[in-house]
Design an enzyme around this catalytic site. Structure first.
Site, PDB file in Angstrom:
ATOM      1  N   LYS A   1      71.718  44.703 120.308  1.00 49.25           N
ATOM      2  CA  LYS A   1      72.102  43.644 119.367  1.00 49.25           C
ATOM      3  C   LYS A   1      72.001  44.276 117.987  1.00 49.25           C
ATOM      4  O   LYS A   1      70.917  44.662 117.544  1.00 49.25           O
ATOM      5  CB  LYS A   1      71.125  42.470 119.508  1.00 49.25           C
ATOM      6  CG  LYS A   1      71.634  41.137 119.034  1.00 49.25           C
ATOM      7  CD  LYS A   1      71.884  41.075 117.546  1.00 49.25           C
ATOM      8  CE  LYS A   1      70.718  40.545 116.761  1.00 49.25           C
ATOM      9  NZ  LYS A   1      70.919  40.673 115.283  1.00 49.25           N
TER      10      LYS A   1
ATOM     11  N   GLY B   1      60.657  44.369 114.322  1.00 48.62           N
ATOM     12  CA  GLY B   1      61.004  43.458 113.235  1.00 48.62           C
ATOM     13  C   GLY B   1      59.826  42.594 112.859  1.00 48.62           C
ATOM     14  O   GLY B   1      58.669  43.025 112.941  1.00 48.62           O
ATOM     15  N   SER B   2      60.125  41.370 112.475  1.00 49.79           N
ATOM     16  CA  SER B   2      59.086  40.492 111.941  1.00 49.79           C
ATOM     17  C   SER B   2      58.234  39.872 113.054  1.00 49.79           C
ATOM     18  O   SER B   2      58.659  39.787 114.209  1.00 49.79           O
ATOM     19  CB  SER B   2      59.732  39.383 111.120  1.00 49.79           C
ATOM     20  OG  SER B   2      60.499  38.556 111.974  1.00 49.79           O
ATOM     21  N   ARG B   3      57.085  39.396 112.657  1.00 52.86           N
ATOM     22  CA  ARG B   3      56.193  38.729 113.615  1.00 52.86           C
ATOM     23  C   ARG B   3      56.857  37.448 114.124  1.00 52.86           C
ATOM     24  O   ARG B   3      56.778  37.122 115.314  1.00 52.86           O
ATOM     25  CB  ARG B   3      54.882  38.400 112.892  1.00 52.86           C
ATOM     26  CG  ARG B   3      53.812  37.856 113.773  1.00 52.86           C
ATOM     27  CD  ARG B   3      52.523  37.827 112.987  1.00 52.86           C
ATOM     28  NE  ARG B   3      51.444  37.290 113.774  1.00 52.86           N
ATOM     29  CZ  ARG B   3      50.164  37.429 113.448  1.00 52.86           C
ATOM     30  NH1 ARG B   3      49.821  38.084 112.371  1.00 52.86           N
ATOM     31  NH2 ARG B   3      49.214  36.915 114.207  1.00 52.86           N
TER      32      ARG B   3
ATOM     33  N   GLY C   1      60.145  36.766 114.344  1.00 54.52           N
ATOM     34  CA  GLY C   1      61.252  37.102 115.258  1.00 54.52           C
ATOM     35  C   GLY C   1      60.718  37.578 116.601  1.00 54.52           C
ATOM     36  O   GLY C   1      61.175  37.144 117.668  1.00 54.52           O
ATOM     37  N   GLY C   2      59.728  38.471 116.549  1.00 53.55           N
ATOM     38  CA  GLY C   2      59.173  39.034 117.785  1.00 53.55           C
ATOM     39  C   GLY C   2      58.525  37.972 118.654  1.00 53.55           C
ATOM     40  O   GLY C   2      58.753  37.923 119.874  1.00 53.55           O
TER      41      GLY C   2
ATOM     42  N   GLU D   1      57.523  45.355 118.338  1.00 58.08           N
ATOM     43  CA  GLU D   1      56.679  45.930 117.286  1.00 58.08           C
ATOM     44  C   GLU D   1      56.801  45.025 116.099  1.00 58.08           C
ATOM     45  O   GLU D   1      57.908  44.815 115.615  1.00 58.08           O
ATOM     46  CB  GLU D   1      57.283  47.270 116.914  1.00 58.08           C
ATOM     47  CG  GLU D   1      56.377  48.433 117.114  1.00 58.08           C
ATOM     48  CD  GLU D   1      56.959  49.567 116.353  1.00 58.08           C
ATOM     49  OE1 GLU D   1      57.857  50.214 116.894  1.00 58.08           O
ATOM     50  OE2 GLU D   1      56.527  49.756 115.202  1.00 58.08           O
TER      51      GLU D   1
ATOM     52  N   CYS E   1      56.292  50.424 109.090  1.00 51.73           N
ATOM     53  CA  CYS E   1      55.363  49.626 109.890  1.00 51.73           C
ATOM     54  C   CYS E   1      53.952  50.189 109.773  1.00 51.73           C
ATOM     55  O   CYS E   1      52.979  49.489 110.012  1.00 51.73           O
ATOM     56  CB  CYS E   1      55.820  49.591 111.338  1.00 51.73           C
ATOM     57  SG  CYS E   1      56.502  51.149 111.884  1.00 51.73           S
TER      58      CYS E   1
ATOM     59  N   GLU F   1      50.389  41.064 106.716  1.00 51.73           N
ATOM     60  CA  GLU F   1      51.207  42.179 106.235  1.00 51.73           C
ATOM     61  C   GLU F   1      52.104  41.731 105.079  1.00 51.73           C
ATOM     62  O   GLU F   1      52.720  40.664 105.136  1.00 51.73           O
ATOM     63  CB  GLU F   1      52.101  42.687 107.382  1.00 51.73           C
ATOM     64  CG  GLU F   1      53.016  43.831 106.985  1.00 51.73           C
ATOM     65  CD  GLU F   1      54.069  44.152 108.055  1.00 51.73           C
ATOM     66  OE1 GLU F   1      54.339  45.320 108.279  1.00 51.73           O
ATOM     67  OE2 GLU F   1      54.620  43.204 108.652  1.00 51.73           O
TER      68      GLU F   1
HETATM   69  P1  NAP Z   1      63.572  40.268 111.745  1.00 52.07           P
HETATM   70  O1  NAP Z   1      64.063  39.210 110.863  1.00 52.07           O
HETATM   71  O2  NAP Z   1      62.543  39.876 112.745  1.00 52.07           O
HETATM   72  O3  NAP Z   1      64.860  40.845 112.503  1.00 52.07           O
HETATM   73  C1  NAP Z   1      64.777  41.811 113.551  1.00 52.07           C
HETATM   74  C2  NAP Z   1      65.922  41.585 114.546  1.00 52.07           C
HETATM   75  O4  NAP Z   1      65.668  40.439 115.353  1.00 52.07           O
HETATM   76  C3  NAP Z   1      67.272  41.316 113.911  1.00 52.07           C
HETATM   77  O5  NAP Z   1      68.260  41.848 114.765  1.00 52.07           O
HETATM   78  C4  NAP Z   1      67.349  39.813 113.866  1.00 52.07           C
HETATM   79  O6  NAP Z   1      68.653  39.333 113.842  1.00 52.07           O
HETATM   80  C5  NAP Z   1      66.665  39.449 115.163  1.00 52.07           C
HETATM   81  N1  NAP Z   1      65.956  38.175 115.135  1.00 52.07           N
HETATM   82  C6  NAP Z   1      64.979  37.801 114.271  1.00 52.07           C
HETATM   83  N2  NAP Z   1      64.501  36.587 114.591  1.00 52.07           N
HETATM   84  C7  NAP Z   1      65.186  36.180 115.676  1.00 52.07           C
HETATM   85  C8  NAP Z   1      65.149  35.001 116.470  1.00 52.07           C
HETATM   86  N3  NAP Z   1      64.314  33.990 116.194  1.00 52.07           N
HETATM   87  N4  NAP Z   1      65.999  34.907 117.505  1.00 52.07           N
HETATM   88  C9  NAP Z   1      66.863  35.917 117.791  1.00 52.07           C
HETATM   89  N5  NAP Z   1      66.950  37.043 117.068  1.00 52.07           N
HETATM   90  C10 NAP Z   1      66.117  37.190 116.031  1.00 52.07           C
HETATM   91  O7  NAP Z   1      62.953  41.462 110.944  1.00 52.07           O
HETATM   92  P2  NAP Z   1      63.625  42.344 109.782  1.00 52.07           P
HETATM   93  O8  NAP Z   1      64.208  41.457 108.753  1.00 52.07           O
HETATM   94  O9  NAP Z   1      64.459  43.395 110.384  1.00 52.07           O
HETATM   95  O10 NAP Z   1      62.388  43.123 109.232  1.00 52.07           O
HETATM   96  C11 NAP Z   1      61.596  42.587 108.288  1.00 52.07           C
HETATM   97  C12 NAP Z   1      60.217  42.365 108.834  1.00 52.07           C
HETATM   98  O11 NAP Z   1      59.950  43.072 110.029  1.00 52.07           O
HETATM   99  C13 NAP Z   1      59.233  42.829 107.876  1.00 52.07           C
HETATM  100  O12 NAP Z   1      58.806  41.714 107.170  1.00 52.07           O
HETATM  101  C14 NAP Z   1      58.136  43.464 108.679  1.00 52.07           C
HETATM  102  O13 NAP Z   1      57.054  42.597 108.742  1.00 52.07           O
HETATM  103  C15 NAP Z   1      58.677  43.631 110.024  1.00 52.07           C
HETATM  104  N6  NAP Z   1      58.822  45.018 110.439  1.00 52.07           N
HETATM  105  C16 NAP Z   1      57.883  45.529 111.240  1.00 52.07           C
HETATM  106  C17 NAP Z   1      58.005  46.804 111.704  1.00 52.07           C
HETATM  107  C18 NAP Z   1      57.016  47.362 112.652  1.00 52.07           C
HETATM  108  O14 NAP Z   1      57.278  48.391 113.231  1.00 52.07           O
HETATM  109  N7  NAP Z   1      55.886  46.763 112.863  1.00 52.07           N
HETATM  110  C19 NAP Z   1      59.088  47.569 111.341  1.00 52.07           C
HETATM  111  C20 NAP Z   1      60.054  47.003 110.527  1.00 52.07           C
HETATM  112  C21 NAP Z   1      59.918  45.719 110.107  1.00 52.07           C
HETATM  113  P3  NAP Z   1      69.530  39.357 112.492  1.00 52.07           P
HETATM  114  O15 NAP Z   1      69.821  40.787 112.200  1.00 52.07           O
HETATM  115  O16 NAP Z   1      70.738  38.609 112.845  1.00 52.07           O
HETATM  116  O17 NAP Z   1      68.682  38.693 111.452  1.00 52.07           O
END
Ligand code: NAP
Length: 527
Positions: free
Chosen positions: A184, A241-243, A245-246, A265, A302, A393
């Site tokens: 995706k 990604g985010s907590r 989303g995960g 993650e 991260c 975070e």
């Molecule tokens: P994100 O908003 O969680 O998005 C990650 C992916 O998941 C994207 O493809 C997003 O789709 C999808 N997604 C998110 N929520 C979803 C849901 N409820 N249902 C279905 N799909 C969903 O995270 P991000 O904006 O990429 O990253 C920002 C955050 O991620 C940061 O604030 C940080 O805390 C965290 N992060 C953590 C790490 C780590 O390794 N721990 C690394 C990077 C980032 P879309 O693209 O369509 O939004």
């Protein structure tokens, strides 16, 4: 190679008709051409059906074919050339050198997994031969190998648009395990995703693999991502990604009729512990290095060091002065997306306004609308203990220093922390005895404990753990970086009294694949 804005469903290049997404120039906020068509539920269905059809064929292909496939992906990515680097720099706002390095890491990971596949140890072969004469009961013939889980859904990371995205670590390890992948695309880098997706699709064709081995979908909302996780044919999920989303995807996966593993993650503040002798002897030098790690990549790692625990006093002040001096000269840096920038600004402002927090330093002021300005804060041990929001975070170059009265308090605060990807100990020899007392608490909470460094450099190797207890990841028993990441997409199957003619080659007595294996519990090396 042109960017078409189409979905890749098996060997087909198809226009998505469910809304559209555009990439954004991270530095200017301007929309980039072309528009990417979002997948419909029917298109999701096609991708899942093809992945399912490919699954049983792909997993039984010779290991050499699978290894060559991974190497072909690597070469095809390199063959895209500068178009990929330029698009990725524009979409992510990350500097060219970083993106070139990331391409090297991506290609290196794919080649590392090719070597892992060729060697075959991941199959974990064990043979307990039958003992028909055993008393009081004969022993059956038991043979074990690891098999791939089936099709895997991959959600790439915004902060690693190459190394942890469409052909990044999750995809490479799932394909190495023998699982088809449906990626995706992340909305932060659709053009980069499309270019890399085409390289993988071409590798599938180059190697004569079943077309459903790989598909790439764009999602204009949440339906496709969520539909993917809910689809009965998807057997595992890789996510960074985010907590929020995960955990949303973890809940969906757990609510399925057949729950599946989600390797997500999410968030980690990666504590840095400054021990007394190191702080006294090298406080200023550690502070300067800490500022460098904190601001690297606009803090969007991260493993970014978001928390420092140390004993209060003049030595800590020296560390803070050096950190503040270095940070005050650190230019603001373009963040990955306007959304991530907004979230950073909001979290930094909230922390700065917190009644128990002092702002110690800020980086250089932003010169662009989406630039993040580094921030350094401090608080007391009591305030940190009493305010769980200070443990959260902040994704970006912000860190909180906690002034503790003694080492017992530092250890007590470590015990209060959530699961972490890393913990960094700064120690001199005279600190070893104290540091040793911290190890059990750190082992319980983190995936990687490092000494006299910072977690921001993640080596891709065989002994790397990039994982940790929740919420740093969804499943602290695994790693998403390094060769051990393949284990996430495998499970063991035993074959009892199966005739030689029916056994998979990996388990045949004559060992035609030349695998290392455990015979009656004893390791038997093939060479
Ligand atoms: P994100 O908003 O969680 O998005 C990650 C992916 O998941 C994207 O493809 C997003 O789709 C999808 N997604 C998110 N929520 C979803 C849901 N409820 N249902 C279905 N799909 C969903 O995270 P991000 O904006 O990429 O990253 C920002 C955050 O991620 C940061 O604030 C940080 O805390 C965290 N992060 C953590 C790490 C780590 O390794 N721990 C690394 C990077 C980032 P879309 O693209 O369509 O939004």
């Amino acid at each position: 190679m042109e960017i078409s804005g189409d979905l890749l469903i098996g060997k087909h290049t198809v226009r998505g008709t469910n809304g559209s997404i555009k990439g954004i120039d991270a530095a200017t906020g301007e929309a980039l051409a072309p528009a990417f068509g979002g997948a419909t539920l029917e298109q999701l269905e096609q991708a899942c059906a093809l992945a399912w059809q490919a699954s049983d064929i792909y997993r039984e292909l010779p290991l050499e074919t699978r290894a060559k496939f991974l190497e072909t992906i690597a070469q095809n990515i390199l063959d895209i050339g500068d178009v990929l680097i330029e698009r990725c720099v524009t979409e992510s706002g990350l500097p060219r050198g970083r993106i070139e390095g990331e391409r090297g890491r991506t290609v290196g990971q794919l080649r590392m997994f090719a070597a892992v596949v060729r060697e075959g140890d991941f199959l974990g072969v064990r043979i307990d031969p039958a003992q028909p004469q055993r008393q009081p009961l004969p022993r059956v013939d038991l043979r074990l190998r690891y098999v791939p889980l089936g099709p895997v859904a991959v959600f790439g990371a915004s902060n690693f648009p190459l190394a942890f995205s469409v052909a990044g670590g999750d995809t490479a390890s799932a394909l190495a395990a023998g699982c088809p992948v449906i990626a995706k695309a992340h909305s932060a880098h659709p053009g980069t995703s499309a270019l890399v997706g085409r390289a993988v699709q071409k590798a599938v064709a180059d190697c004569g693999l079943p077309e459903g081995t790989f598909s790439l979908l764009f999602d204009s909302g949440r339906d496709i991502g969520q539909g993917l996780v809910s689809d009965r044919r998807i057997k595992a999920v890789g996510f960074t990604g985010s907590r929020g989303g995960g955990t949303a995807l973890m809940k969906l996966a757990a609510a399925r009729r057949e729950p599946i593993p989600v390797y997500a993650e999410m968030s980690s503040i990666n504590p840095v512990l400054l021990f007394p002798h190191a702080l006294k002897n090298r406080g200023a030098a550690i502070g300067k290095a800490f500022a460098g790690s904190l601001a690297l990549g606009a803090g969007q790692f991260c493993t970014n060091p978001g928390l420092v625990l140390a004993i209060d006093g003049p030595e800590l002040d020296t560390f803070i002065e050096a950190t503040a001096a270095a940070l005050s000269e650190t230019p603001a840096a373009t963040m990955l997306t306007p959304g991530i920038h907004k979230a950073y600004e909001s979290a930094v402002n909230k922390t700065a306004e917190h009644g128990e927090v002092k702002t110690l330093a800020r980086g250089c002021a932003a010169k662009g609308a989406t630039q993040g300005q580094a921030a350094l804060f401090s608080t007391t041990a009591e305030a940190f203990r009493a305010n769980p929001e200070l443990h959260e975070e902040i994704f970006g170059a912000a860190s909180l220093i906690v002034r503790c009265p003694d080492l017992a308090t530092v250890l007590d605060l470590v015990e209060q922390l959530e699961g972490q990807l890393t913990a960094a100990l700064h120690i001199d020899e005279a600190d070893y005895a104290d540091a040793r007392r911290f190890l059990p608490a750190l082992e319980r909470r983190t995936g990687r404990i490092l000494v006299n460094g910072f977690g921001t450099g993640v080596e891709v190797g065989h002994a790397m753990v990039h994982g940790g207890p929740f919420p740093s990841t969804a499943d602290g028993r695994s790693t998403s970086v390094g060769s051990l990441a393949i284990d996430r997409f495998l499970r063991p199957v035993s074959y009892q009294d199966m005739p030689e003619g029916l056994l998979p080659d990996a388990l045949k007595t004559a060992n035609p694949l030349g695998l290392n294996r455990r015979l009656d519990g004893k390791l038997q090396l093939s060479k």
